[in-house]
Design a protein around this motif. Structure first.
Motif, mmCIF file in Angstrom:
data_model
loop_
_atom_site.group_PDB
_atom_site.id
_atom_site.type_symbol
_atom_site.label_atom_id
_atom_site.label_comp_id
_atom_site.label_asym_id
_atom_site.label_seq_id
_atom_site.Cartn_x
_atom_site.Cartn_y
_atom_site.Cartn_z
ATOM 1 N N GLU A 265 0.832 -1.213 0.000
ATOM 2 C CA GLU A 265 0.000 0.000 0.000
ATOM 3 C C GLU A 265 0.860 1.254 0.000
ATOM 4 O OE1 GLU A 265 -4.042 -1.562 2.231
ATOM 5 O OE2 GLU A 265 -2.561 -0.390 3.326
ATOM 6 N N PHE A 266 1.997 1.215 0.685
ATOM 7 C CA PHE A 266 2.898 2.372 0.659
ATOM 8 C C PHE A 266 3.388 2.627 -0.758
ATOM 9 C CE2 PHE A 266 7.305 3.811 0.679
ATOM 10 C CZ PHE A 266 7.164 5.045 1.285
ATOM 11 N N GLU A 267 3.829 1.565 -1.457
ATOM 12 C CA GLU A 267 4.339 1.767 -2.802
ATOM 13 C C GLU A 267 3.219 2.138 -3.768
ATOM 14 O OE1 GLU A 267 8.065 -1.322 -2.329
ATOM 15 O OE2 GLU A 267 6.574 -1.677 -3.862
ATOM 16 N N LEU A 268 2.017 1.644 -3.527
ATOM 17 C CA LEU A 268 0.887 2.044 -4.359
ATOM 18 C C LEU A 268 0.616 3.536 -4.208
ATOM 19 C CD1 LEU A 268 -1.473 1.356 -6.223
ATOM 20 C CD2 LEU A 268 -2.820 0.776 -4.192
ATOM 21 N N ARG A 269 0.724 4.017 -2.984
ATOM 22 C CA ARG A 269 0.519 5.458 -2.763
ATOM 23 C C ARG A 269 1.580 6.278 -3.504
ATOM 24 N NH1 ARG A 269 2.600 8.419 1.499
ATOM 25 N NH2 ARG A 269 3.067 6.501 2.616
ATOM 26 N N LYS A 270 2.843 5.830 -3.446
ATOM 27 C CA LYS A 270 3.890 6.561 -4.163
ATOM 28 C C LYS A 270 3.643 6.532 -5.665
ATOM 29 C CE LYS A 270 6.888 8.123 -2.470
ATOM 30 N NZ LYS A 270 7.041 9.496 -1.912
ATOM 31 N N ALA A 271 3.184 5.415 -6.198
ATOM 32 C CA ALA A 271 2.898 5.328 -7.631
ATOM 33 C C ALA A 271 1.759 6.247 -8.020
ATOM 34 C CB ALA A 271 2.569 3.881 -7.998
ATOM 35 N N LYS A 272 0.726 6.308 -7.160
ATOM 36 C CA LYS A 272 -0.396 7.207 -7.461
ATOM 37 C C LYS A 272 0.049 8.671 -7.460
ATOM 38 C CE LYS A 272 -4.194 4.276 -5.859
ATOM 39 N NZ LYS A 272 -5.291 4.120 -4.886
ATOM 40 N N GLU A 273 0.920 9.021 -6.531
ATOM 41 C CA GLU A 273 1.421 10.403 -6.511
ATOM 42 C C GLU A 273 2.177 10.733 -7.787
ATOM 43 O OE1 GLU A 273 3.720 10.695 -3.000
ATOM 44 O OE2 GLU A 273 1.996 10.656 -1.635
ATOM 45 N N THR A 274 2.983 9.786 -8.273
ATOM 46 C CA THR A 274 3.718 10.013 -9.522
ATOM 47 C C THR A 274 2.755 10.164 -10.690
ATOM 48 O OG1 THR A 274 5.543 8.709 -8.644
ATOM 49 C CG2 THR A 274 5.504 9.087 -11.019
ATOM 50 N N ILE A 275 1.741 9.294 -10.765
ATOM 51 C CA ILE A 275 0.748 9.389 -11.850
ATOM 52 C C ILE A 275 0.009 10.718 -11.785
ATOM 53 C CG2 ILE A 275 -1.391 8.386 -12.722
ATOM 54 C CD1 ILE A 275 -0.327 5.651 -11.825
ATOM 55 N N GLN A 276 -0.312 11.163 -10.569
ATOM 56 C CA GLN A 276 -1.010 12.434 -10.413
ATOM 57 C C GLN A 276 -0.161 13.585 -10.945
ATOM 58 O OE1 GLN A 276 -3.990 12.198 -9.438
ATOM 59 N NE2 GLN A 276 -4.712 14.254 -8.928
ATOM 60 N N ALA A 277 1.142 13.539 -10.632
ATOM 61 C CA ALA A 277 2.019 14.597 -11.127
ATOM 62 C C ALA A 277 2.117 14.578 -12.653
ATOM 63 C CB ALA A 277 3.407 14.441 -10.494
ATOM 64 N N LEU A 278 2.204 13.384 -13.229
ATOM 65 C CA LEU A 278 2.265 13.279 -14.691
ATOM 66 C C LEU A 278 0.969 13.778 -15.331
ATOM 67 C CD1 LEU A 278 4.018 9.806 -15.045
ATOM 68 C CD2 LEU A 278 5.015 12.054 -15.426
ATOM 69 N N ARG A 279 -0.174 13.480 -14.688
ATOM 70 C CA ARG A 279 -1.445 13.965 -15.232
ATOM 71 C C ARG A 279 -1.486 15.486 -15.263
ATOM 72 N NH1 ARG A 279 -6.263 10.207 -12.632
ATOM 73 N NH2 ARG A 279 -5.957 8.375 -13.959
ATOM 74 N N ALA A 280 -1.008 16.103 -14.193
ATOM 75 C CA ALA A 280 -1.004 17.577 -14.143
ATOM 76 C C ALA A 280 -0.153 18.144 -15.266
ATOM 77 C CB ALA A 280 -0.491 18.044 -12.785
ATOM 78 N N ASN A 281 1.021 17.527 -15.506
ATOM 79 C CA ASN A 281 1.882 18.023 -16.582
ATOM 80 C C ASN A 281 1.215 17.853 -17.948
ATOM 81 O OD1 ASN A 281 3.810 18.635 -14.689
ATOM 82 N ND2 ASN A 281 4.885 16.670 -14.899
ATOM 83 N N LEU A 282 0.572 16.699 -18.181
ATOM 84 C CA LEU A 282 -0.088 16.460 -19.473
ATOM 85 C C LEU A 282 -1.271 17.396 -19.685
ATOM 86 C CD1 LEU A 282 0.037 12.556 -19.626
ATOM 87 C CD2 LEU A 282 1.441 14.183 -20.883
ATOM 88 N N THR A 283 -2.016 17.656 -18.590
ATOM 89 C CA THR A 283 -3.150 18.587 -18.720
ATOM 90 C C THR A 283 -2.679 19.974 -19.105
ATOM 91 O OG1 THR A 283 -4.351 17.325 -17.073
ATOM 92 C CG2 THR A 283 -5.111 19.566 -17.495
ATOM 93 N N GLN A 284 -1.585 20.408 -18.485
ATOM 94 C CA GLN A 284 -1.060 21.741 -18.807
ATOM 95 C C GLN A 284 -0.605 21.790 -20.261
ATOM 96 O OE1 GLN A 284 2.094 22.911 -16.250
ATOM 97 N NE2 GLN A 284 2.238 24.988 -17.075
ATOM 98 N N ALA A 285 0.030 20.684 -20.722
ATOM 99 C CA ALA A 285 0.470 20.656 -22.119
ATOM 100 C C ALA A 285 -0.713 20.656 -23.074
ATOM 101 C CB ALA A 285 1.338 19.417 -22.354
#
Length: 914
Positions: free
Chosen positions: A185-205
């Motif tokens: 669950e800890f690593e799942l949380r870290k993966a979700k945070e990374t995906i969230q950051a990538l989504r923000a970058n793609l939305t801005q692009a």
């Protein structure tokens, strides 16, 4: 919490875990490690503990004499000046090329700690794509030879789990699956945070991207103010498709979906990342025309106005407005004065709280207290503050008791709390606003961050308490308090004190209602916990929370909980804490119907097989119970007579074998009640109204009273102060010596009922039982020392002398052969050691020796006296004097008795001084 139901407090408290955490805490991680989904979690081992397969590679690389280029480069750094120095960037490139990923990561971390950074390593480790490659190799083959991709082709969670020893992180050795779930669950949380950051970058692009064809349309169509952006187009397509489906245009929806095959109409996240979904088309259509204009204040303004054009009554209304203004100003002045007065009263009451208001209430006269409380009630009605209303209620609850402040303070001293240390003072201060919460976070977090990984979890208590106090949701508060009670698996003494201090601070802040609803259920859950430290925490919490509980709960639920633990718990330290908490409860209980239950609890704790529990009973429970009985008027009418009755019944049943343990139990309880009985005698004396502290008071002799077993058995504490006791003692001695006992009911009860019944009981004891003789001798010694020399000479000795008149009649009755002789000699005549007292003791023993010898009576009573006195070296010389009297006596019978007494004194003869 982002991690779901992961409980950060279920991590093991074992020493191995602490050592492993210490190792993990010594290595700092770079920010790039935190940003990627395959970051090293807090449960991952250090880089150097990775299996050797990670450091091997099947790829060939340039080498010098069989040494890899990276190793040669590293060797070149430490070589002599003749060798060429290889740059760090070249070393990093070689490590990445040969797939020494962990070595490169360690190099990158050390450079960051030194304040340096290589762009190559930074770009590599900040790119998640380098670690998201998947391998088709099943997990079962993970121990086989590693291919060129290395172990990084595996999922991050699998590589992390492979390198963990879960047995070291387990509390009980049976929690491997729970730890695996926590890591995943800890690593799942870290993966979700990374995906969230990538989504923000793609939305801005996506927001900034405009297709070239649309740019051309925009240039050829000047009426278009702005071209549609891809994100807007996808959002409108989704809403249109949703409208078609809701209104049964299924074929049109299918056709529309086919024409936009690059979009998924099942998932709104496909439209744009981190974008909230707008209302449907129908709602947008209905609201588009209902936009209300902004409300603005408007005034009519005009210039060059002719007064004749104004309304006729314009100037006539002005005086009326002035009167209204004057009336409002007058009312404002009244309200301001009332506000100032109320503010001053509030400050006074706040100072009252800070100076421990329960103690002050006891010392304030009733009339003055009622006047103050009436004003407090008025303020409560004005400001409507629940804390003040609880203060008034609590003060009136305390008013019904008559304990002295010193006794009250001594009773509360048995609550195990810690406020002297930094952390203790931090716990005792509860924040009451958002701003103070932030201040407390700022004070506590610097201490929490470096220590929480080293099992210093008590640092979390201030944060937990503040949040539990101020959180609006009951479920969240219950969860926080559950964490507080389960913060440490087996809390030690200091950790329990911290938790108890926090519980008291919480109770003082929230009031009795929430304490009953939120804190007590946590105690009830832990009452049968498998670890005795947790049950000990519950037992101590019941006593510490007693002042802050509603009186009905105190007399019912809490008393029943403690009674159950006293009867069923197998740990001595838990029962000891239960007895102390019961004593504290007895200091606050005010239900007369609970007297019989309290008496049974006293007998149950006195009969406990543990000496620690019995000692706590004499130190805390019996004095507190006696104080309550004094207020009820039951001390002389019920409590002491009940114990005497049980002793008499025990002696009647023990004609063929006395239960000495029960006799000791009852007699020791009576001995612990002597200070309370003497305090009652002083407080109900005829001179009590004249006992005022005026001028110099003669100090009390250090040896005036026997050493108390605890502060609660100190007569000065029971009365109120040592100065007040000194005044009362001076009047007490004067009353006994010059004015008599007329009208002194409490003293007359001691003289006419208590002492005669005790002397009668003494006459029934078997004189050959040295244990019983010793117990009663100690009891009478403490009684005479507490009540004073005048009382002993005028009230106690005459009653014994009346019974022990040395005559042939008494010898014939057998009174001189009973235990009355040794108890009188060793318990009454030895309590004072002046010259006249020693002469009286020597004369009594000589007379007993002569009378028994000449009457041919048994010498058991005389032998018991010599044995008891011989145990104390201070009386050896006195015994020699008595024996010498027998040796030189003219009667051969007396000389024979003296010889037998020498035999009795043989064990102590080596210590006798000739």
């Amino acid at each position: 919490m982002a991690a779901g139901n992961v409980n950060p407090f279920n991590v093991s408290d074992s020493e191995d875990e602490a050592e492993q955490r210490q190792d993990g805490a010594d290595t700092e991680r770079s920010p790039s490690d935190e940003a990627q989904g395959h970051s090293l979690g807090p449960f991952s081992p250090p880089a150097y503990s990775e299996p050797a397969a990670l450091l091997s590679s099947n790829r060939t690389s340039p080498s010098v004499d069989g040494i890899p280029a990276s190793a040669a480069a590293v060797a070149g750094i430490g070589g002599g000046g003749a060798e060429t120095r290889v740059s760090l960037d070249a070393i990093a490139a070689q490590l990445l090329r040969d797939q020494y990923i962990l070595t490169a990561l360690e190099l990158h971390t050390e450079l960051l700690e030194a304040g340096r950074e290589l762009p190559r390593l930074r770009d590599y480790f900040s790119n998640p794509g380098n670690f998201e490659r998947q391998s088709g190799t099943p997990p079962a083959c993970k121990e086989q030879a590693v291919g060129p991709g290395g172990p990084l082709n595996r999922a991050g969670s699998i590589s992390t789990l492979d390198s963990l020893d879960f047995a070291r992180y387990s509390d009980d050795g049976n929690r491997e699956s729970d730890e695996r779930v926590a890591v995943l669950e800890f690593e799942l949380r870290k993966a979700k945070e990374t995906i969230q950051a990538l989504r923000a970058n793609l939305t801005q692009a996506a927001e900034c991207e405009i297709p070239s064809q649309e740019r051309k349309n925009y240039k050829s169509s000047p009426e278009n103010q702005e071209p549609i952006r891809p994100l807007e187009k996808r959002a409108l397509n989704f809403l249109v498709n949703e409208y078609l489906l809701k209104n049964e245009y299924k074929l049109a929806s299918i056709t529309f979906s086919d024409e936009n095959d690059d979009q998924d109409f099942e998932l709104w996240d496909d439209v744009g990342l981190n974008i909230p979904k707008p209302p449907d088309l129908l709602q947008l259509y209905r609201n588009c025309g209902n936009i209300l204009p902004l409300h603005r204040d408007t005034v009519d303004v005009a210039v060059n106005v002719d007064p004749n054009d104004l309304p006729g009554d314009y100037f006539t209304q002005e005086p009326q407005q002035e009167e209204v203004v004057q009336e409002l100003e007058y009312q404002i002045g009244l309200l301001n004065s009332e506000k100032q007065s109320l503010a001053e009263q509030i400050k006074k009451l706040q100072r009252l709280i800070q100076t421990n208001y329960p103690l002050l209430v006891v010392t304030v006269p009733i009339s003055a207290f009622c006047s103050v409380m009436w004003k407090v009630g008025l303020i409560c009605r004005v400001i409507g503050n629940w804390r003040w209303r609880w203060l008034v209620k609590s003060c009136f609850v305390c008013l019904c008791r008559k304990l002295s402040p010193a006794f009250h303070q001594a009773l509360l001293s048995f609550c195990r709390m810690s406020t002297d240390s930094r952390l203790g003072s931090e716990v005792s201060r509860i924040a009451d606003s958002e701003q103070s919460v932030m201040l407390m976070l700022g004070r506590c977090l610097p201490h929490i961050v470096p220590n929480v990984l080293l099992a210093k979890r008590e640092e979390l208590i201030p944060l937990i308490l503040c949040t539990a106090c101020l959180h609006p949701e009951p479920k969240e508060r219950d969860q926080l308090l559950h964490i507080l009670f389960n913060l440490i698996k087996r809390p030690d003494d200091e950790q329990r004190q911290m938790i108890l201090t926090g519980c008291v601070a919480f109770a003082r802040h929230v009031g009795p209602t929430r304490v009953e609803a939120e804190l007590l259920p946590q105690c009830w859950e832990q009452i049968n916990h498998k670890y005795p430290e947790r049950r000990l925490l519950v037992a101590e919490a019941c006593g510490a929370l007693a002042p802050y509980l509603p009186k009905e709960i105190r007399s019912s639920l809490v008393l029943s909980m403690l009674q159950q633990m006293l009867a069923e718990d197998k740990a001595d330290m838990v029962r000891e804490a239960v007895v102390k908490s019961l004593g504290i409860i007895m200091g606050y209980i005010d239900d007369p119907d609970k007297y019989s239950q309290g008496f049974e609890l006293m007998l149950l704790s006195l009969g406990d097989p543990s000496e620690r529990v019995v000692s706590a009973t004499h130190q805390v429970f019996i004095p507190a119970f006696a104080a309550w009985c004094t207020e009820l008027g039951n001390l002389q009418s019920q409590l002491i007579p009940s114990l005497l009755t049980r002793i008499e019944k025990l002696l009647k049943q023990g004609e063929y074998g006395l239960d000495e343990h029960k006799l000791h139990m009852y007699l020791s309880a009576l001995q612990s009640l002597i200070p309370s009985l003497f305090a009652v005698l002083l407080q109900n004396a005829p001179f009590t109204s004249r006992a005022k502290l005026q001028g110099d008071v003669p100090p009390i002799e250090v040896t005036r009273f026997p050493r108390p077993a605890s502060p609660l058995q100190d007569v000065a504490t029971i009365v109120g102060s040592r100065e007040q006791l000194a005044v009362l003692l001076q009047l007490y001695d004067h009353q006994l010596q010059h004015e008599g006992t007329t009208g002194w009911d409490s003293l007359l009860w001691v003289v006419n009922q208590f002492l005669p019944q005790l002397i009668e009981i003494v006459g029934r004891i078997n004189v050959t039982s040295s244990t019983c003789v010793h117990e009663f001798s100690r009891f009478f010694w403490r009684l005479c020392r507490t009540f004073g020399k005048i009382f002993t000479n005028t009230k106690v000795k005459p009653q014994f002398q009346e019974i022990l008149r040395l005559s042939e009649e008494n010898v014939g009755n057998g009174i001189l052969t009973k235990a009355t002789v040794p108890i009188y000699a060793t318990g009454v005549l030895t309590c004072y050691n002046q010259e006249e007292d020693r002469k009286l003791l020597v004369g009594f023993l000589e007379d007993v020796m002569t009378t028994l010898s000449l009457s041919h009576a048994p010498l058991d009573s005389l032998k018991a006296s010599f044995v008891e006195l011989g145990a104390n070296p201070a009386f050896h010389e006195l015994l020699l004097t008595v024996l010498w009297y027998g040796v030189v006596h003219t009667s051969a019978l007396v000389r024979c008795t003296a010889a037998r007494m020498f035999e009795v004194s043989a064990p102590s003869s080596s210590r006798l001084k000739h």
